[in-house]
Scaffold this motif. Structure first.
Motif, PDB file in Angstrom:
ATOM      1  N   ILE A  94     -10.871  22.422 -11.437  1.00 48.67           N
ATOM      2  CA  ILE A  94     -11.183  20.995 -11.539  1.00 48.67           C
ATOM      3  C   ILE A  94     -12.681  20.786 -11.744  1.00 48.67           C
ATOM      4  CG2 ILE A  94     -11.236  18.798 -10.271  1.00 48.67           C
ATOM      5  CD1 ILE A  94      -8.588  19.607  -9.004  1.00 48.67           C
ATOM      6  N   LYS A  95     -13.482  21.421 -10.910  1.00 53.77           N
ATOM      7  CA  LYS A  95     -14.923  21.156 -10.967  1.00 53.77           C
ATOM      8  C   LYS A  95     -15.612  21.833 -12.153  1.00 53.77           C
ATOM      9  CE  LYS A  95     -16.462  24.720  -7.657  1.00 53.77           C
ATOM     10  NZ  LYS A  95     -17.169  24.922  -6.371  1.00 53.77           N
ATOM     11  N   GLN A  96     -14.919  22.735 -12.867  1.00 48.47           N
ATOM     12  CA  GLN A  96     -15.552  23.353 -14.030  1.00 48.47           C
ATOM     13  C   GLN A  96     -15.864  22.320 -15.120  1.00 48.47           C
ATOM     14  OE1 GLN A  96     -12.657  26.315 -15.360  1.00 48.47           O
ATOM     15  NE2 GLN A  96     -12.149  25.087 -17.142  1.00 48.47           N
ATOM     16  N   ASN A  97     -15.207  21.171 -15.050  1.00 52.77           N
ATOM     17  CA  ASN A  97     -15.482  20.120 -16.034  1.00 52.77           C
ATOM     18  C   ASN A  97     -16.342  18.984 -15.468  1.00 52.77           C
ATOM     19  OD1 ASN A  97     -14.192  21.010 -18.487  1.00 52.77           O
ATOM     20  ND2 ASN A  97     -12.261  20.830 -17.390  1.00 52.77           N
ATOM     21  N   PHE A  98     -17.007  19.241 -14.348  1.00 46.99           N
ATOM     22  CA  PHE A  98     -17.931  18.262 -13.783  1.00 46.99           C
ATOM     23  C   PHE A  98     -19.331  18.460 -14.371  1.00 46.99           C
ATOM     24  CE2 PHE A  98     -15.566  17.388  -9.490  1.00 46.99           C
ATOM     25  CZ  PHE A  98     -14.459  16.990 -10.204  1.00 46.99           C
ATOM     26  N   GLU A  99     -19.383  18.676 -15.661  1.00 43.93           N
ATOM     27  CA  GLU A  99     -20.634  18.914 -16.378  1.00 43.93           C
ATOM     28  C   GLU A  99     -20.951  17.722 -17.278  1.00 43.93           C
ATOM     29  OE1 GLU A  99     -22.534  21.503 -15.906  1.00 43.93           O
ATOM     30  OE2 GLU A  99     -21.208  22.899 -14.858  1.00 43.93           O
ATOM     31  N   SER A 100     -22.238  17.514 -17.557  1.00 43.99           N
ATOM     32  CA  SER A 100     -22.635  16.402 -18.421  1.00 43.99           C
ATOM     33  C   SER A 100     -22.017  16.522 -19.809  1.00 43.99           C
ATOM     34  CB  SER A 100     -24.165  16.334 -18.531  1.00 43.99           C
ATOM     35  OG  SER A 100     -24.680  17.542 -19.058  1.00 43.99           O
ATOM     36  N   ILE A 152     -21.523   4.892  -9.401  1.00 50.90           N
ATOM     37  CA  ILE A 152     -21.261   5.983  -8.456  1.00 50.90           C
ATOM     38  C   ILE A 152     -20.072   5.535  -7.633  1.00 50.90           C
ATOM     39  CG2 ILE A 152     -22.124   7.304  -6.494  1.00 50.90           C
ATOM     40  CD1 ILE A 152     -24.944   6.893  -7.637  1.00 50.90           C
ATOM     41  N   SER A 153     -18.972   6.251  -7.789  1.00 55.33           N
ATOM     42  CA  SER A 153     -17.722   5.831  -7.173  1.00 55.33           C
ATOM     43  C   SER A 153     -17.292   6.795  -6.070  1.00 55.33           C
ATOM     44  CB  SER A 153     -16.649   5.697  -8.264  1.00 55.33           C
ATOM     45  OG  SER A 153     -15.509   5.046  -7.775  1.00 55.33           O
ATOM     46  N   GLU A 154     -15.977   6.951  -5.918  1.00 54.73           N
ATOM     47  CA  GLU A 154     -15.422   7.687  -4.778  1.00 54.73           C
ATOM     48  C   GLU A 154     -14.995   9.109  -5.131  1.00 54.73           C
ATOM     49  OE1 GLU A 154     -15.318   6.308  -1.793  1.00 54.73           O
ATOM     50  OE2 GLU A 154     -15.887   4.272  -2.393  1.00 54.73           O
ATOM     51  N   MET A 155     -15.569   9.673  -6.189  1.00 58.03           N
ATOM     52  CA  MET A 155     -15.241  11.035  -6.624  1.00 58.03           C
ATOM     53  C   MET A 155     -13.748  11.206  -6.929  1.00 58.03           C
ATOM     54  SD  MET A 155     -17.730  13.833  -4.888  1.00 58.03           S
ATOM     55  CE  MET A 155     -19.523  13.649  -4.997  1.00 58.03           C
ATOM     56  N   ASP A 156     -13.187  10.237  -7.609  1.00 58.00           N
ATOM     57  CA  ASP A 156     -11.805  10.353  -8.066  1.00 58.00           C
ATOM     58  C   ASP A 156     -11.829  11.034  -9.433  1.00 58.00           C
ATOM     59  OD1 ASP A 156      -9.210  10.142  -8.916  1.00 58.00           O
ATOM     60  OD2 ASP A 156      -9.102   7.955  -8.774  1.00 58.00           O
ATOM     61  N   TYR A 157     -11.519  12.340  -9.461  1.00 58.49           N
ATOM     62  CA  TYR A 157     -11.658  13.097 -10.703  1.00 58.49           C
ATOM     63  C   TYR A 157     -10.607  12.723 -11.744  1.00 58.49           C
ATOM     64  CZ  TYR A 157      -8.133  16.144  -8.489  1.00 58.49           C
ATOM     65  OH  TYR A 157      -7.007  16.640  -7.869  1.00 58.49           O
ATOM     66  N   ASN A 158      -9.629  11.905 -11.383  1.00 58.14           N
ATOM     67  CA  ASN A 158      -8.643  11.433 -12.364  1.00 58.14           C
ATOM     68  C   ASN A 158      -9.166  10.263 -13.186  1.00 58.14           C
ATOM     69  OD1 ASN A 158      -6.413  13.216 -11.768  1.00 58.14           O
ATOM     70  ND2 ASN A 158      -6.247  12.150  -9.810  1.00 58.14           N
ATOM     71  N   THR A 159     -10.272   9.662 -12.741  1.00 62.61           N
ATOM     72  CA  THR A 159     -10.845   8.511 -13.460  1.00 62.61           C
ATOM     73  C   THR A 159     -12.344   8.717 -13.630  1.00 62.61           C
ATOM     74  OG1 THR A 159     -11.070   7.313 -11.354  1.00 62.61           O
ATOM     75  CG2 THR A 159      -9.090   6.886 -12.667  1.00 62.61           C
ATOM     76  N   LYS A 160     -12.723   9.851 -14.208  1.00 63.81           N
ATOM     77  CA  LYS A 160     -14.144  10.167 -14.371  1.00 63.81           C
ATOM     78  C   LYS A 160     -14.817   9.212 -15.356  1.00 63.81           C
ATOM     79  CE  LYS A 160     -14.941  14.574 -15.072  1.00 63.81           C
ATOM     80  NZ  LYS A 160     -14.659  15.798 -15.854  1.00 63.81           N
ATOM     81  N   LYS A 220     -23.659  21.063  -4.734  1.00 63.81           N
ATOM     82  CA  LYS A 220     -23.299  21.223  -3.314  1.00 63.81           C
ATOM     83  C   LYS A 220     -22.317  20.164  -2.823  1.00 63.81           C
ATOM     84  CE  LYS A 220     -27.326  18.528  -1.789  1.00 63.81           C
ATOM     85  NZ  LYS A 220     -28.579  18.538  -0.978  1.00 63.81           N
ATOM     86  N   PHE A 221     -22.235  19.018  -3.474  1.00 62.90           N
ATOM     87  CA  PHE A 221     -21.343  17.951  -3.021  1.00 62.90           C
ATOM     88  C   PHE A 221     -19.872  18.198  -3.376  1.00 62.90           C
ATOM     89  CE2 PHE A 221     -24.924  14.556  -3.149  1.00 62.90           C
ATOM     90  CZ  PHE A 221     -25.304  14.920  -1.862  1.00 62.90           C
ATOM     91  N   TYR A 222     -19.613  19.154  -4.263  1.00 64.55           N
ATOM     92  CA  TYR A 222     -18.257  19.310  -4.772  1.00 64.55           C
ATOM     93  C   TYR A 222     -17.440  20.295  -3.941  1.00 64.55           C
ATOM     94  CZ  TYR A 222     -20.029  16.930  -8.941  1.00 64.55           C
ATOM     95  OH  TYR A 222     -20.587  16.019  -9.805  1.00 64.55           O
ATOM     96  N   GLN A 223     -16.399  19.767  -3.334  1.00 59.36           N
ATOM     97  CA  GLN A 223     -15.451  20.590  -2.581  1.00 59.36           C
ATOM     98  C   GLN A 223     -14.089  20.501  -3.282  1.00 59.36           C
ATOM     99  OE1 GLN A 223     -16.550  22.408   0.100  1.00 59.36           O
ATOM    100  NE2 GLN A 223     -18.566  21.559  -0.394  1.00 59.36           N
ATOM    101  N   PHE A 224     -14.049  21.014  -4.484  1.00 56.96           N
ATOM    102  CA  PHE A 224     -12.855  20.958  -5.317  1.00 56.96           C
ATOM    103  C   PHE A 224     -12.502  22.363  -5.799  1.00 56.96           C
ATOM    104  CE2 PHE A 224     -14.939  16.812  -5.893  1.00 56.96           C
ATOM    105  CZ  PHE A 224     -13.892  15.939  -5.670  1.00 56.96           C
ATOM    106  N   ARG A 227     -13.855  20.631 -25.963  1.00 58.98           N
ATOM    107  CA  ARG A 227     -12.807  19.640 -26.242  1.00 58.98           C
ATOM    108  C   ARG A 227     -11.601  19.851 -25.344  1.00 58.98           C
ATOM    109  NH1 ARG A 227     -13.359  21.391 -32.219  1.00 58.98           N
ATOM    110  NH2 ARG A 227     -15.062  20.104 -33.028  1.00 58.98           N
ATOM    111  N   MET A 228     -11.269  21.108 -25.097  1.00 60.41           N
ATOM    112  CA  MET A 228     -10.091  21.454 -24.303  1.00 60.41           C
ATOM    113  C   MET A 228     -10.377  21.398 -22.813  1.00 60.41           C
ATOM    114  SD  MET A 228      -6.875  22.575 -24.825  1.00 60.41           S
ATOM    115  CE  MET A 228      -5.653  22.862 -23.541  1.00 60.41           C
ATOM    116  N   GLY A 229     -11.668  21.443 -22.443  1.00 63.21           N
ATOM    117  CA  GLY A 229     -12.016  21.521 -21.027  1.00 63.21           C
ATOM    118  C   GLY A 229     -11.884  22.933 -20.499  1.00 63.21           C
ATOM    119  N   TYR A 230     -12.028  23.913 -21.390  1.00 65.06           N
ATOM    120  CA  TYR A 230     -11.951  25.331 -21.057  1.00 65.06           C
ATOM    121  C   TYR A 230     -13.352  25.937 -21.007  1.00 65.06           C
ATOM    122  CZ  TYR A 230      -6.883  26.132 -21.871  1.00 65.06           C
ATOM    123  OH  TYR A 230      -5.505  26.154 -21.800  1.00 65.06           O
TER     124      TYR A 230
END
Length: 318
Positions: A161-167, A124-132, A153-157, A217-220
Motif C-alpha cells: 500500500i505505502k509503495q505508492n505514497f510517493e509524489s 491534509i486528511s485522515e490518511m484514507d488511502y482509498n481516497t488519496k 515515519k508516519f506510515y504504518q501500512f 501507471r500500474m502502481g508497480y
C-alpha cells in the motif's frame, strides 16, 4: 553481428512516432490553466477567531453539526501540527506537481473535449488511502499527507500500500479517478470481463500519461513490472489451464485483480509475484485490441469485454 531492419519495419516505426508527435503537438496547444487552492495551508494557519471566515470560503470541508471546537482542536493539536510541518517540508513548493496536473488535463481535454477545467484543492486528511486524490467534476482534491514518500515515519501500512505514497503517484491517481467517471459498467462478471474492464482503465491512463512509465501507471515497482513481463505467458497459461477466463467466482477478484501484496496462484511463485496481475494481463489484451482495431477512446469505453477479447488477437509473450 550486424542487425538489419527491413524498410517496412523502419517505415512503421517512423509512422508510429509521427502519429504520437502529432497528438502531443495538438495536446500542447490546448489552453489549460488550473488554479491550485492550498486548503491545507489555509486551515493550519488560521487563527481560532478567523475560523468562521474559513468555513465560509470552504463550506464543503466543514460538515454541518460539527462544533467549532473540533476544528480548533485539530488546528492546535501537536500531532496534526507535526504532520502539517512534514507536508510543508515536502510540498512548500507545489508548482512542479501543478504543472504536471495541467499537462494531464491538456491530455484529458484532447480525448474528452467537454471536460471542465477543475480547481485543485490540497488538504491534509485522515490518511484514507482509498481516497488519496479525487476527481469530482469541478474539483480535484489531493490529500497531501498520503504522498510523503513510502518510507515516511508516519506510515504504518503494509508495503504494497505505502509503495505508492510517493509524489510521482499524485497525477496518476488523479488520472485514475477521472477515468473511473468515464467507465461504462459491464453486466458480464466473468473473470476475463473484469480483467478487460481494468485493462481499459490502464490503457486510457497510458494515453493521458504518455511521459510516465508503465510501472508508475500500474502502481508497480520496476521489478514488479519486469516480473509480469517475464511471466506473461505463464500467467496466461495458468488462467486457461484452471478454466478461469469465464468463471464468475468472486474469489478471483482478491486473488488477481485487487491491490494485494502478491497474487495468489497457490504456488511457490506467489511471493515473487505482485498483486493485480490479472489487471496487467487485461491491459495487454486491450493494448492488442487497440493495435488491431481502429477505434476511438470513447468507442473503446463502450465496447463489451467479450468483443474486445475476441478481436484482440492477443498472444502473450512466451
Amino acid at each position: 553481428m550486424k542487425i538489419y531492419l527491413s524498410p517496412l519495419i523502419i517505415c512503421f516505426f517512423f509512422l508510429s512516432c509521427g502519429k504520437k508527435n502529432k497528438v502531443e503537438k495538438a495536446v500542447e496547444e490546448i489552453p489549460v490553466e488550473i488554479k491550485v487552492d492550498r486548503f491545507d495551508k489555509a486551515f493550519f494557519e488560521t487563527k481560532p477567531e478567523d475560523l468562521n471566515q474559513l468555513k465560509k470560503q470552504y463550506p464543503y470541508f466543514f460538515p454541518a453539526g460539527t462544533d467549532d471546537a473540533v476544528w480548533i482542536e485539530k488546528i492546535q493539536h501537536p500531532q496534526w501540527r507535526e504532520l502539517y510541518a512534514e507536508v510543508q517540508k515536502k510540498y512548500g513548493d507545489f508548482e512542479p506537481v501543478h504543472q504536471e496536473i495541467e499537462t494531464l488535463f491538456k491530455h484529458i481535454k484532447f480525448y474528452f473535449p467537454k471536460t471542465k477545467t477543475p480547481k485543485v484543492v490540497t488538504l491534509i486528511s485522515e490518511m484514507d488511502y482509498n481516497t488519496k486524490s479525487i476527481y469530482a467534476d469541478s474539483l480535484v482534491i489531493v490529500s497531501l499527507e498520503l504522498y510523503l514518500g513510502k518510507d515516511h515515519k508516519f506510515y504504518q501500512f503494509p508495503e504494497y500500500i505505502k509503495q505508492n505514497f510517493e509524489s510521482s503517484q499524485i497525477v496518476p491517481d488523479i488520472a485514475s479517478s477521472f477515468i473511473q467517471t468515464k467507465m461504462v459498467p459491464d453486466a458480464d462478471k466473468t473473470f476475463i470481463s473484469q480483467m478487460i474492464y481494468l485493462g481499459k482503465e490502464l490503457y486510457i491512463k497510458e494515453l493521458l500519461l504518455p511521459e510516465y512509465t508503465d510501472a508508475v501507471r500500474m502502481g508497480y515497482t520496476p521489478e514488479q513490472l519486469a516480473w509480469c513481463s517475464e511471466n506473461e505467458g505463464y500467467i496466461w497459461r495458468y488462467f486457461i489451464d484452471k478454466e478461469m477466463l469465464y468463471s464468475v467466482d468472486a474469489k478471483l477478484v482478491p486473488r488477481f485483480l485487487s491491490p494485494a501484496p502478491f497474487s495468489k496462484f497457490y504456488l511457490e511463485i506467489d511471493n515473487e509475484s505482485p498483486g493485480q496481475v490479472g489487471a496487467w494481463i487485461g491491459w495487454q489484451i486491450v493494448r492488442s485490441y487497440m493495435k488491431n482495431n481502429d477505434i476511438s477512446v470513447n468507442e473503446l469505453l463502450n465496447k463489451k469485454a467479450k468483443e474486445i477479447f475476441e478481436q484482440s488477437k492477443y498472444k502473450p509473450k512466451k
